[in-house]
Design an enzyme around this catalytic site. Structure first.
Site, PDB file in Angstrom:
ATOM      1  N   GLY A  63      31.007  85.735   8.266  1.00 12.42           N
ATOM      2  CA  GLY A  63      31.263  85.906   6.838  1.00 12.42           C
ATOM      3  C   GLY A  63      30.937  84.693   5.997  1.00 12.42           C
ATOM      4  O   GLY A  63      31.197  84.666   4.808  1.00 12.42           O
ATOM      5  N   HIS A  64      30.362  83.683   6.582  1.00 13.24           N
ATOM      6  CA  HIS A  64      30.137  82.433   5.838  1.00 13.24           C
ATOM      7  C   HIS A  64      28.760  81.878   6.154  1.00 13.24           C
ATOM      8  O   HIS A  64      28.638  80.925   6.912  1.00 13.24           O
ATOM      9  CB  HIS A  64      31.207  81.418   6.244  1.00 13.24           C
ATOM     10  CG  HIS A  64      31.410  80.327   5.245  1.00 13.24           C
ATOM     11  ND1 HIS A  64      30.762  79.134   5.313  1.00 13.24           N
ATOM     12  CD2 HIS A  64      32.188  80.258   4.152  1.00 13.24           C
ATOM     13  CE1 HIS A  64      31.150  78.357   4.310  1.00 13.24           C
ATOM     14  NE2 HIS A  64      32.019  79.017   3.600  1.00 13.24           N
ATOM     15  N   PHE A  65      27.802  82.282   5.694  1.00 15.56           N
ATOM     16  CA  PHE A  65      27.478  83.366   4.782  1.00 15.56           C
ATOM     17  C   PHE A  65      26.504  84.298   5.489  1.00 15.56           C
ATOM     18  O   PHE A  65      25.595  83.816   6.140  1.00 15.56           O
ATOM     19  CB  PHE A  65      26.842  82.813   3.519  1.00 15.56           C
ATOM     20  CG  PHE A  65      27.762  81.960   2.698  1.00 15.56           C
ATOM     21  CD1 PHE A  65      28.684  82.551   1.849  1.00 15.56           C
ATOM     22  CD2 PHE A  65      27.727  80.586   2.777  1.00 15.56           C
ATOM     23  CE1 PHE A  65      29.523  81.776   1.061  1.00 15.56           C
ATOM     24  CE2 PHE A  65      28.560  79.810   2.002  1.00 15.56           C
ATOM     25  CZ  PHE A  65      29.465  80.397   1.144  1.00 15.56           C
TER      26      PHE A  65
ATOM     27  N   ILE B  70      26.566  78.997   7.490  1.00 12.02           N
ATOM     28  CA  ILE B  70      26.960  77.596   7.329  1.00 12.02           C
ATOM     29  C   ILE B  70      28.391  77.476   7.838  1.00 12.02           C
ATOM     30  O   ILE B  70      29.245  78.307   7.530  1.00 12.02           O
ATOM     31  CB  ILE B  70      26.897  77.142   5.850  1.00 12.02           C
ATOM     32  CG1 ILE B  70      25.473  77.223   5.342  1.00 12.02           C
ATOM     33  CG2 ILE B  70      27.439  75.734   5.701  1.00 12.02           C
ATOM     34  CD1 ILE B  70      25.335  76.898   3.869  1.00 12.02           C
TER      35      ILE B  70
ATOM     36  N   VAL C  94      33.603  82.552  12.425  1.00 10.38           N
ATOM     37  CA  VAL C  94      33.526  82.247  10.991  1.00 10.38           C
ATOM     38  C   VAL C  94      32.112  82.410  10.433  1.00 10.38           C
ATOM     39  O   VAL C  94      31.937  82.616   9.230  1.00 10.38           O
ATOM     40  CB  VAL C  94      34.046  80.832  10.662  1.00 10.38           C
ATOM     41  CG1 VAL C  94      35.507  80.695  11.050  1.00 10.38           C
ATOM     42  CG2 VAL C  94      33.219  79.766  11.338  1.00 10.38           C
TER      43      VAL C  94
END
Length: 153
Positions: free
Chosen positions: A41-43, A48, A38
């Site tokens: 893409g975050h971020f 985060i 995750v």
């Protein structure tokens, strides 16, 4: 005890203290590993850990420390009653969660707090229900209805 499941996170939750209801909360630890998919893409450029992933780790810990284990019971998450995110969780953070349990209206609820080494990260309230118990009751009602229909015809 270590708990792993499928979901948005790759890591596992370790129960460090199963707690004693009414005396001390249960405690679990999970690591938001830098390799968690995750984070890509975050971020990008400022990773985060998403709030939904914090909730997932807390939910896994809750299931692992559920104080009311009934033989044949299948406890499932019925609701995230509330969630409040207090500070970010970054790659590599150890997430420690504590669980205080209560029972009301046939459901089991937990009030959970999650923290990193920097302090509180989230406060989450979850509700769990025993689906096997509800399913058994519903099945008995259906059998009674079917029996009435057969007698009437």
């Amino acid at each position: 005890m270590t708990v792993a499941a499928c979901g948005p996170v790759d890591g596992t939750v370790e129960v460090v203290d199963p707690g004693v209801p009414g005396e001390r909360p249960a405690r679990c630890v999970a690591v938001a590993g830098a390799s968690e998919k995750v984070f890509a893409g975050h971020f990008p450029g400022f990773a985060i850990f998403p709030g939904v992933c914090v909730v997932e780790y807390v939910q896994r810990g809750a299931l692992a420390t559920l104080p009311e284990r009934e033989p044949g019971g299948r406890w499932v998450l019925a609701a995230v009653e509330s969630s409040r995110f207090l500070s970010p969780v970054y790659p590599g953070d150890e997430l420690t969660s504590e669980y205080v349990w209560s029972r009301k209206d046939g459901a089991v609820r937990c009030r959970a707090s999650a923290a990193t080494g920097r302090g509180p990260a989230a406060q989450i309230r979850l509700r769990f229900e025993n689906r096997d118990a509800r399913g058994a009751e519903a099945g008995a009602g259906e059998r009674r209805e079917q029996g009435r229909g057969a007698d009437a015809g």
